[in-house]
Design an enzyme around this catalytic site. Structure first.
Site, short mmCIF file in Angstrom:
data_model
loop_
_atom_site.label_atom_id
_atom_site.label_comp_id
_atom_site.label_asym_id
_atom_site.label_seq_id
_atom_site.Cartn_x
_atom_site.Cartn_y
_atom_site.Cartn_z
N ASN A 1 69.50 -17.32 21.67
CA ASN A 1 68.66 -17.10 20.51
C ASN A 1 67.29 -17.71 20.72
O ASN A 1 67.14 -18.72 21.41
CB ASN A 1 69.30 -17.65 19.24
CG ASN A 1 68.99 -19.12 19.02
OD1 ASN A 1 67.90 -19.47 18.54
ND2 ASN A 1 69.90 -19.99 19.41
N ALA A 2 66.31 -17.04 20.11
CA ALA A 2 64.95 -17.58 20.03
C ALA A 2 64.38 -17.11 18.70
O ALA A 2 63.55 -16.22 18.64
CB ALA A 2 64.10 -17.10 21.20
N ILE A 3 64.92 -17.68 17.63
CA ILE A 3 64.52 -17.28 16.28
C ILE A 3 63.13 -17.82 15.97
O ILE A 3 62.34 -17.17 15.29
CB ILE A 3 65.54 -17.83 15.23
CG1 ILE A 3 66.98 -17.42 15.58
CG2 ILE A 3 65.16 -17.40 13.82
CD1 ILE A 3 67.26 -15.95 15.58
N GLY B 1 78.93 -27.64 19.93
CA GLY B 1 78.68 -26.82 21.11
C GLY B 1 79.91 -25.96 21.38
O GLY B 1 80.86 -26.41 22.00
N ASN C 1 65.53 -32.59 13.94
CA ASN C 1 65.62 -31.62 15.04
C ASN C 1 64.51 -31.95 16.04
O ASN C 1 63.35 -31.61 15.84
CB ASN C 1 65.46 -30.21 14.49
CG ASN C 1 65.57 -29.16 15.57
OD1 ASN C 1 65.72 -29.49 16.76
ND2 ASN C 1 65.51 -27.91 15.19
N CYS D 1 64.84 -28.28 19.51
CA CYS D 1 64.80 -26.80 19.52
C CYS D 1 64.00 -26.33 20.74
O CYS D 1 62.85 -26.72 20.91
CB CYS D 1 64.15 -26.26 18.25
SG CYS D 1 64.01 -24.46 18.30
N ASN E 1 68.30 -30.31 7.92
CA ASN E 1 67.71 -30.39 9.26
C ASN E 1 66.21 -30.23 9.11
O ASN E 1 65.73 -29.28 8.49
CB ASN E 1 68.31 -29.26 10.12
CG ASN E 1 67.79 -29.27 11.54
OD1 ASN E 1 66.63 -28.97 11.80
ND2 ASN E 1 68.66 -29.61 12.48
N LYS F 1 69.24 -35.22 16.27
CA LYS F 1 69.90 -34.15 17.04
C LYS F 1 69.26 -34.08 18.42
O LYS F 1 68.12 -33.66 18.58
CB LYS F 1 69.78 -32.81 16.31
CG LYS F 1 70.59 -31.70 16.99
CD LYS F 1 70.77 -30.51 16.06
CE LYS F 1 71.63 -29.43 16.71
NZ LYS F 1 71.89 -28.32 15.79
N LEU G 1 62.66 -20.83 14.41
CA LEU G 1 62.75 -21.66 13.20
C LEU G 1 62.06 -21.04 11.97
O LEU G 1 61.39 -21.72 11.20
CB LEU G 1 62.21 -23.08 13.46
CG LEU G 1 63.12 -23.94 14.35
CD1 LEU G 1 62.39 -25.21 14.79
CD2 LEU G 1 64.40 -24.31 13.62
#
Lengths: 264, 304
Positions: B68-70, B242, B126, B129, B98, B164, B72
């Site tokens: 994924n490469a949303i 994970g 976070n 990411c 988060n 995280k 954020l």
């Protein structure tokens, strides 16, 4: 939306690489609105984990059906499943088509290939019968004409190779109809489902001829319920645009809201 | 049988939460499962202002996982508070928020805003990411910057802080220690792994962002090792995550040193996973005659 394990009633090849799957889903079937979809987990896939979204075709009693084409390992695995096998389904999902009120708009449906399936319930539930324009590359890509005809709808097919119906693109007969001053259609409204270039062309026609249009947009999907933000498309917002989810705000959007300059 | 655990001052009725970014803001799943059975709801990453996110395609399926490469995408602090907080606040289970920023000051400001909001269970920082140019993993792969972010947030709030950590480091131990020393109450181990995939027909990347983060069952053994290494380095609790699909997966994380676990990618294809993990954990404890879930934490025996 419900998540249920459903049983396959039938899963038959109709033509070429196209299949029709019927599942028994007594709690889901009555909830389905035109243009909504089902998110299906195909257990035999094993290491391919994600669900696959399919537009809902017909609803009959406690069953619903989908039409699909084998295009990858998901649909190929699905095509090998047999009556009695079980699937996990989350459905009905998404914001579908607006069914016209009695005496209001007459639908002109524009479908590319198996986009036709997503429009059947709309045709069935619309109080005004209209015309279905369906296009495909070859004869085998034109599906379920008979189902629409038996609802009393006129079907106008086009194929790119001329092997069935008129030769050319689906937008040609649509344009003829819209431009025809003798047309019997009063208050036309376009509803479309198919590949993105076709949807874009329908959106342009709607804008040019000032006809309202609803488009079922196609974008790669992951969770199907609005959390992962995979299936977004650009939607106008004030002077700017924002990404909205085809699984939740869509798949059906008003054509004039789509920010086409950002659509791939 | 006691399944409750503590993450700093945050008490969870059981050790199972969901991974940020895989559960929206909770409300999206409310129709499909009873959120009140979770240990906590962890929401998608929020920075100060709204974020549009990356172009599509944003995700791609790979063998036993996904990329994924949303970017954020999110509503910003105010949008979140207006649109999602009333629902989350009404839940009896705590919310872990988060947060992220592009500067140390932004992290601290977002922490202050959520501190002032009241009723938040914990903040998860976070710093890992992989899909944004500024912020995210830039802070999680530099021990000094990591310590600065954690300590700035520590000064901004008394809420429990969970840091995280990124998996994309040679050794996770110094990062775990840096976060602990800077005042983090807990660690989340780990985030997605930088990865990519190519469509060989078109020679194009499968993600518009070219590369993205790898998640799902394929990363589980790597994450287990990171949890074990972090566990040996710090005294604060760890939330392990994970590729968890089953209670057995979750128990592995607990044994490696996690106090709690988060179900991530599995939510996308099986929304009941977290509840199934809780039920399976109970069964395991019964079978092993365990009264306290925390007896499992770190009970892995690496020796002969």
């Amino acid at each position: 939306m419900l998540e249920r394990t459903v049983q396959i009633v039938s899963n038959e090849r109709s033509t070429d690489a196209y299949y029709r799957l019927v599942v028994r889903a007594p709690e889901i079937a009555p909830l389905i609105q035109p243009g909504q979809f089902a998110h299906v987990r195909i257990a035999p896939l094993k290491d391919a984990l994600l669900r696959r979204p399919f537009s809902i075709f017909q609803v009959q009693g406690d069953t619903f059906s989908i039409l699909y084409k084998t295009v990858g390992k998901g649909t190929e695995a699905l095509s090998r499943m047999r009556p009695g096998d079980e699937l996990s389904v989350i459905a009905p999902l998404g914001h579908g088509f607006t069914v016209p009120q009695p005496g209001a708009e007459t639908p002109l449906l524009v479908a590319g290939g198996y986009g036709m399936a997503a429009m059947y319930l709309l045709a069935q539930r619309s109080p005004q019968k209209g015309i279905v324009f369906v296009g495909g590359r070859r004869r085998v890509d034109i599906l379920c004409e008979a189902e629409f005809q038996s609802l009393g709808w006129q079907v106008r097919a086009t194929t790119e190779d001329g092997s069935h119906g008129e030769k050319g693109l689906v937008t040609q007969p649509l344009l003829e109809e819209i431009r025809n001053p003798q047309s019997a259609i009063r208050h036309p409204k376009l509803f479309a489902c198919g590949p993105t270039p076709m949807l874009k062309a329908v959106g342009q026609i709607a804008e040019e001829y000032k006809v309202p249009a609803e488009l079922s947009m196609d974008e790669h999907m992951c969770c199907g319920v609005g959390v992962c933000l995979t299936c977004v498309i650009p939607i106008k917002s004030g002077d700017d645009w924002e990404y909205q989810r085809t699984c939740s705000e869509g798949p059906v959007f008003d054509a004039k809201d789509v920010a086409w300059e950002g659509v791939k | 049988m006691n399944l409750s655990v503590q993450i700093g001052r945050l008490v969870m009725q059981n050790p199972v939460t969901v991974a940020s970014g895989t559960f929206g803001y909770g409300v999206e799943y409310a129709q499909l499962l009873d959120l009140n059975q979770l240990g906590a709801v962890t929401v998608k990453g929020i920075r100060l202002n709204p974020v549009r996110g990356n172009p599509t395609p944003r995700t791609a399926e790979v063998t036993s996982g996904m990329l994924n490469a949303i970017g954020l995408q999110g509503p910003g602090v105010d949008g979140f508070i207006q649109k999602y907080w009333p629902f989350l606040k009404s839940l009896p289970v705590p919310t872990i928020i988060n947060i992220w920023g592009t500067t140390v000051e932004e992290y601290a400001e977002v922490a202050r805003r959520f501190h002032a909001l009241g009723g938040v269970g914990a903040l998860e920082l976070n710093v890992s990411c992989p899909n944004i140019k500024e912020g995210g993993a830039q802070f999680g792969t530099d021990c000094k910057l990591l310590a600065q972010v954690v300590s700035a947030c520590r000064k901004a709030t008394t809420l429990p802080i969970i840091t995280k950590l990124s998996p994309n480091v040679v050794s996770i131990a110094p990062y775990a220690k840096a976060a602990e020393d800077a005042g983090s109450d807990a660690l989340a181990v780990t985030n997605s792994y930088p990865a990519m995939a190519i469509d060989i027909e078109t020679r194009r990347p499968k993600l518009a962002n070219v590369s993205g983060g790898l998640t799902g069952p394929c990363i589980k053994p790597i994450a287990i090792k990171l949890v074990w290494e972090a566990f040996k380095a710090v005294k604060i609790p760890i939330i392990g995550m994970g590729g968890i699909q089953t209670a057995a997966d979750a128990i592995e994380f607990l044994m490696a040193g996690a106090t709690a676990v988060a179900v991530g990618t599995a939510n996308f294809y099986e929304p009941q996973t977290a509840l199934q993990v809780i039920a399976g954990l109970r069964e395991f404890m019964q079978r092993k005659g365990l009264n306290e879930v925390r007896e499992i934490t770190g009970s892995f025996q690496p020796g002969k």
